[in-house]
Write a protein that holds these residues in place. Sequence first.
Motif, PDB file in Angstrom:
ATOM      1  N   ILE A 213       0.846  -1.210   0.000  1.00 27.97           N
ATOM      2  CA  ILE A 213       0.000   0.000   0.000  1.00 27.97           C
ATOM      3  C   ILE A 213       0.872   1.247   0.000  1.00 27.97           C
ATOM      4  N   SER A 214       1.999   1.187   0.720  1.00 29.36           N
ATOM      5  CA  SER A 214       2.842   2.375   0.806  1.00 29.36           C
ATOM      6  C   SER A 214       3.458   2.719  -0.546  1.00 29.36           C
ATOM      7  N   PHE A 215       3.586   1.713  -1.423  1.00 26.81           N
ATOM      8  CA  PHE A 215       4.132   1.974  -2.756  1.00 26.81           C
ATOM      9  C   PHE A 215       3.032   2.101  -3.796  1.00 26.81           C
ATOM     10  N   ASN A 216       1.788   2.151  -3.331  1.00 23.97           N
ATOM     11  CA  ASN A 216       0.675   2.198  -4.274  1.00 23.97           C
ATOM     12  C   ASN A 216       0.111   3.616  -4.320  1.00 23.97           C
ATOM     13  N   ASP A 217      -0.450   3.955  -5.448  1.00 22.68           N
ATOM     14  CA  ASP A 217      -1.089   5.261  -5.578  1.00 22.68           C
ATOM     15  C   ASP A 217      -2.236   5.374  -4.581  1.00 22.68           C
ATOM     16  N   GLY A 218      -2.300   6.506  -3.873  1.00 19.28           N
ATOM     17  CA  GLY A 218      -3.252   6.649  -2.785  1.00 19.28           C
ATOM     18  C   GLY A 218      -4.704   6.521  -3.201  1.00 19.28           C
ATOM     19  N   SER A 219      -5.083   7.205  -4.303  1.00 20.78           N
ATOM     20  CA  SER A 219      -6.493   7.182  -4.687  1.00 20.78           C
ATOM     21  C   SER A 219      -6.884   5.803  -5.220  1.00 20.78           C
ATOM     22  N   ASP A 220      -5.917   5.084  -5.760  1.00 20.12           N
ATOM     23  CA  ASP A 220      -6.199   3.736  -6.224  1.00 20.12           C
ATOM     24  C   ASP A 220      -6.344   2.784  -5.039  1.00 20.12           C
ATOM     25  N   ALA A 221      -5.552   3.008  -3.988  1.00 22.68           N
ATOM     26  CA  ALA A 221      -5.595   2.130  -2.818  1.00 22.68           C
ATOM     27  C   ALA A 221      -6.965   2.141  -2.169  1.00 22.68           C
TER      28      ALA A 221
END
Lengths: 346, 319
Positions: free
Chosen positions: B55-63
Amino acid sequence: MTATTVRPPVIEPGPEPDPSSHIPKRESRRKTEQPPRRKITWNLIKAQRALLVMAVPLVLYQILFKYVPAYGWAMAFQNFRPGRGSIWNQEWVGFYNFVNLFTGLNGERFARVVVNTLGQSILTLIVGTLGAIILALLLNEIKNLPFKRVLQNITYMPHFLSWVVVASLAAVALSLPSSGGFINQLLLDLHIVDEPVLFLTQPNYFWGIVAGTNLWKELGWNTILYLAAITAISPALYEAAEVDGAGRYRKMWSITLPGIMPTIVVLLIINSGWILSTNFELPYFLGNGVVAERAETIDVFVLRYGYQLGNYSLAVVAGIFKTVVAIILVGSANMAAKRLNQETLV
Amino acid sequence: MTTLTADSTTPRPDAPRRRRKRWTLEQTIFTTLNTSFLVLLAVVMLYPLLNTLAISFNDGSDAVRGGIGIWPRVFSLKNYDVVLHMGSIYQAFFMSVLKTVVVVATNLFFTSMLAYALSRSEFVFRKPITIIFVLTMYFDAGLIPNYLLIKDLGMLNTFQAYWVPVIISAFNLILLRTYIKSIPEEIIESARIDGAGEFRTWWQIVMPLCKPTLAVVGLFVAVGSWNSWLDTLLYNSGEQWLTTLQYELQKLLSSSMNAGLDSAQTGGAAAAAAGGGQVTTPVALRSAIVMVAAVPILFVYPFLQKHFVSGIMIGSVKG
C-alpha cells in the motif's frame, strides 16, 4: 577467539584423577572461600573502594529515579492543581480522592476500567499461553532444521515491532476493505459475511481484538522458553515410549507436554503477577469513544483522564491502586512458584 | 538399517515392519498437515507487513478501491515523497537514531559496570544492592509521579529526558551479572595477579568476554528505545526538534483513529490532495510512515537474531 573458548567450564585432561569432579570442586572451593556472614569493617570497605565507586553512584541514581518519585504519591491526598506550583503548595484533602475514585459515578467508571484490564489481560494470557504451547509442540515436530529456523525467525519478528506499528497494522487490517482491511476482504471473498464488519466499533469484539493482536505479536517469542524446555527432555524417554509402541500424538501428550508442564506452570504464575500492568498501547490506540466501555484500562485511564485532562490526583490514586495490587500479585505469584519448588524466573 | 537382510529370512521382524509402515503413512499425513499449518502461520505473520509495504508503494487514490495484496497495483513513490518532505519526519528519524545510539551506549556502559561489581562474590554490599535493583522491576511509582520528578529535575523538553532515566534496567543487569558470574574465576584472578584494578578488569577482561551477551542486551535496549513513544509524549512533546518517529506515527494513528471512523464508514474517500498529479490518502501515508518506523528494526534483526535466544536463556536462570 578466547571469548568462545572460555564460556563453558573447560575440563582439561590433565593429571587430575577424575576430570568430572572439576566443576563441583571449584564451586565448593569458592563457597568455602566466602563464609556466609562477614563483618563489614572499614578495612574491607577501603579494600573494595573501587567496587564501591562503581556501584554506589548507580545505586543513588536508581533510588532517585525509581523510588524517590513515590513522593508524588502525596498528590493522592491533595487537590492537585498544576497552577498552584509545586507539590508543597497544594491543598490537602485527606482520603477525598480515594472516596471519589472508588464510589459514585467515578467508582462505576473505575470498576469498569478494572474489569477491562483484567478481562483483556486474562484473555491475552490464556490465548497466548495456549498458542505458544501448541506452536512449540508443532515446531518441535519439524525435523528439517533450516526450515524450522526460518519459521522461528518469521514468528519471532513481530515481537520487535513497536506497539505503535502493530496498532497501525491492526487498525488497517480490521478496517473496511476500502481502507485496506484485508480481514474483511477475506471474509467477504469466502462468503462468511455479506457485509463488511466494523470490528473496531463493536464493543463486544474489543477484548478479542486485543488478545488476537497480542497473539500475533508475541506468539513466536513466547515459544522460546517452551522450546528450550522441550530440548531438555531426555531422548531416552521417547525411545522407551517408541519401544512400547507409542505414536507421535501419544509421545506429544504423554512425554513432551508433562515435560514442559513445570515451565508452563511457572510462566503462568509469573505472568499472572503482571495482570494489571499489561495492555496499554492497544486499548489506547484502538479504543475509540464507541468502544470505550470495553476498551479503557487502568493505564489508559491514568494517561487520558489523569495526565491529559489534568486530573492528576485521581490518576495518582489509580496508579497507587495498580502498583499495590501488582506488588501483592507478583509477591504471591513468586511465593506460589517457590512453593511448587520451581526456580523463580526473574 | 540392516533390516533389509533380516526380514527376508526370518518372519519375526514382519510385525514391526508393518507397524513401521503404518507409522510412516501417519507420519506423512501429520508432517504435511503440520508443515502446511506452519507455513500458513508464517504467511499470517508476514502478510500485514507485506500488505502495508504494498500500500505504501501504491497510488493513494487507487488504494481506496481496496483489494491490494502484497504487490502494489498502481506503483507510485508519491507517499514516500510526501512523507520525506514533511520536515518533522526527517527530524524525527534523526532524533530516533540519536536517542537510540545514546541510550544503548550509556545503558551498556553503566549496566555492565554495575553487573561486574555485583558479580564479585567478595563485594560486601552485593546482596542489598541487588535487592534495591530487583525490586524496581516490580515497584513503579506511576506515570504522573515519574513525570513530576522529571519536571522537578528540570529535564522537561531536554534531550536528557530520553536517556538519563533509563541508563540501567534491572532485568538486563541481572542478565549480565549472571553471565559474568559464569566466566571462570581463574581469568579474573590472573588479571588481578598481573596488577589490574577493578576498572581495568571490567573494561579490558570482562567486557570483551561478554560480547555475545552485550549484543543481546544492546539489541533489547535498542529495540526498546527505538520503539518507545510515551517518553516523547510525556516529557518532550513541547519541543519540535525532540520529536521521534514513533511519536509522529502515533500522532497520525491517534488522529486517524479518532477522526477516521466516519470517513472509514463512507469508504475513506476523503483523499487529501497533496499537490501534483497523484494524490495520497491518510491510509497510504500512514503505511509509508509505518514502513519508515519498522524497517530499521527489520534491517538489524537478521544480524542479531542468532544471539537473542541464548540471551533469553541466560535471563531466565536466576543466579
